[in-house]
Design a protein around this motif. Structure first.
Motif, PDB file in Angstrom:
ATOM      1  N   VAL A  88      69.204  76.394  22.354  1.00  0.00           N
ATOM      2  CA  VAL A  88      67.930  75.980  22.938  1.00  0.00           C
ATOM      3  C   VAL A  88      66.753  76.576  22.176  1.00  0.00           C
ATOM      4  O   VAL A  88      65.702  75.942  22.024  1.00  0.00           O
ATOM      5  CB  VAL A  88      67.864  76.396  24.429  1.00  0.00           C
ATOM      6  N   GLU A  89      66.925  77.783  21.661  1.00  0.00           N
ATOM      7  CA  GLU A  89      65.820  78.443  20.974  1.00  0.00           C
ATOM      8  C   GLU A  89      65.418  77.739  19.684  1.00  0.00           C
ATOM      9  O   GLU A  89      64.301  77.940  19.178  1.00  0.00           O
ATOM     10  CB  GLU A  89      66.166  79.903  20.662  1.00  0.00           C
ATOM     11  N   ASN A  90      66.300  76.883  19.166  1.00  0.00           N
ATOM     12  CA  ASN A  90      65.992  76.150  17.936  1.00  0.00           C
ATOM     13  C   ASN A  90      65.455  74.748  18.204  1.00  0.00           C
ATOM     14  O   ASN A  90      65.203  73.995  17.254  1.00  0.00           O
ATOM     15  CB  ASN A  90      67.246  76.045  17.050  1.00  0.00           C
ATOM     16  N   LEU A  91      65.322  74.405  19.469  1.00  0.00           N
ATOM     17  CA  LEU A  91      64.829  73.079  19.831  1.00  0.00           C
ATOM     18  C   LEU A  91      63.322  73.107  20.065  1.00  0.00           C
ATOM     19  O   LEU A  91      62.749  74.147  20.384  1.00  0.00           O
ATOM     20  CB  LEU A  91      65.544  72.577  21.092  1.00  0.00           C
ATOM     21  N   ASN A  92      62.707  71.959  19.921  1.00  0.00           N
ATOM     22  CA  ASN A  92      61.270  71.828  20.151  1.00  0.00           C
ATOM     23  C   ASN A  92      61.015  71.586  21.641  1.00  0.00           C
ATOM     24  O   ASN A  92      60.749  70.460  22.079  1.00  0.00           O
ATOM     25  CB  ASN A  92      60.710  70.683  19.306  1.00  0.00           C
ATOM     26  N   VAL A  93      61.142  72.640  22.421  1.00  0.00           N
ATOM     27  CA  VAL A  93      60.987  72.564  23.873  1.00  0.00           C
ATOM     28  C   VAL A  93      60.021  73.648  24.328  1.00  0.00           C
ATOM     29  O   VAL A  93      59.761  74.615  23.593  1.00  0.00           O
ATOM     30  CB  VAL A  93      62.351  72.730  24.587  1.00  0.00           C
ATOM     31  N   PRO A  94      59.457  73.517  25.549  1.00  0.00           N
ATOM     32  CA  PRO A  94      58.543  74.557  26.054  1.00  0.00           C
ATOM     33  C   PRO A  94      59.214  75.927  26.121  1.00  0.00           C
ATOM     34  O   PRO A  94      60.440  76.041  26.213  1.00  0.00           O
ATOM     35  CB  PRO A  94      58.193  74.048  27.458  1.00  0.00           C
ATOM     36  N   LYS A  95      58.384  76.957  26.093  1.00  0.00           N
ATOM     37  CA  LYS A  95      58.898  78.329  26.060  1.00  0.00           C
ATOM     38  C   LYS A  95      59.687  78.669  27.321  1.00  0.00           C
ATOM     39  O   LYS A  95      60.658  79.436  27.262  1.00  0.00           O
ATOM     40  CB  LYS A  95      57.739  79.312  25.885  1.00  0.00           C
ATOM     41  N   TRP A  96      59.265  78.124  28.465  1.00  0.00           N
ATOM     42  CA  TRP A  96      59.970  78.464  29.700  1.00  0.00           C
ATOM     43  C   TRP A  96      61.396  77.882  29.682  1.00  0.00           C
ATOM     44  O   TRP A  96      62.313  78.456  30.273  1.00  0.00           O
ATOM     45  CB  TRP A  96      59.203  77.977  30.921  1.00  0.00           C
ATOM     46  N   VAL A  97      61.573  76.753  28.989  1.00  0.00           N
ATOM     47  CA  VAL A  97      62.918  76.188  28.849  1.00  0.00           C
ATOM     48  C   VAL A  97      63.770  77.100  27.975  1.00  0.00           C
ATOM     49  O   VAL A  97      64.953  77.339  28.265  1.00  0.00           O
ATOM     50  CB  VAL A  97      62.851  74.767  28.262  1.00  0.00           C
TER      51      VAL A  97
END
Length: 234
Positions: A88-97
């Motif tokens: 997940v940390e390598n995905l372009n998603v919000p920080k809370w995700v």
């Protein structure tokens, strides 16, 4: 039931065949793009796990209480595997995700889910004992065991000392096969739920027939007591 067995066997044979063909077809590719982090193989694994979670959740509302927590555990296990496979940390998603989908946040979320499910299951342990044997011997459990064995076999390639690109490819392909079998187990859970419900209905009908017979005997006995004694002839 025979159709169900045939469907599961055909599905498992298809998964094995596709896995074998896929493995032999991808061995020549050594560039690493196929089995890279968040690459095609890992995305396929996440898709299979996502479908498994949905398949486990569909029969929950109508399933007996003894199977309900098994289905919820299957869905939660699917989510656990998804967060394991997905970076997940390598995905372009919000920080809370990222915070709840990786690291400590992920462990807290999954741990809380498993603890809550365990507490609810313990409270209903008596209902679970009634169908324990049927659940344990169901095709859902059989496929889950097979999926676990496949995944353990794939993990052997992950813990090799001198890991080659072919080892990484084999690990990812075997995991795809394991998760595909896990998906078959999720699909089979619907038939397991129907089987347990049919058994409970049969038991309920049998109890109703017994109660009805007891009531008839009581009515006959009461009628015999109400009949006046016959007068003797003089």
């Amino acid at each position: 039931m025979d159709n169900t067995r045939s469907s599961i066997r055909a599905g498992f044979a298809l998964v094995c065949m596709v896995g074998f063909i896929f493995l032999t077809a991808t061995i020549p590719f050594q560039d690493g793009s196929l089995y890279a982090e968040n690459g095609p193989l890992e995305n396929l694994q996440v898709l299979l796990l996502f479908l498994s979670a949905i398949a486990f959740l569909i029969p929950v509302s109508k399933a007996p209480i003894s199977l309900k927590y098994v289905l919820l555990a299957g869905a939660l296990l699917s989510c656990s595997f998804i967060l394991r496979e997905l970076d997940v940390e390598n995905l372009n998603v919000p920080k809370w995700v990222v915070s709840i989908g990786s690291g400590v946040g992920r462990n807290i979320v999954l741990g809380s889910g498993w603890i809550a499910l365990g507490v609810l299951a313990i409270k209903s342990i008596s209902a679970f004992k009634e169908n324990f044997r049927d659940i344990l011997l169901s095709r859902t459990m059989l496929l889950l065991v097979i999926a676990g064995v496949i995944l353990l076999f794939g993990a052997l390639f992950d813990h090799k000392d001198n890991k080659t690109s072919l080892d990484e490819l084999a690990e990812e392909v075997i995991e795809v096969l394991g998760y595909a079998t896990f998906f078959l187990a999720a699909l089979a859970s619907r038939f397991t739920a129907h089987s347990l419900l049919a058994k409970e209905d049969e038991v309920q009908k049998r109890l109703e027939r017994i109660d009805s017979s007891e009531q008839v005997r009581k009515d006959v006995a009461e009628n015999q007591l109400d009949v006046p004694a016959a007068r003797p002839f003089l």
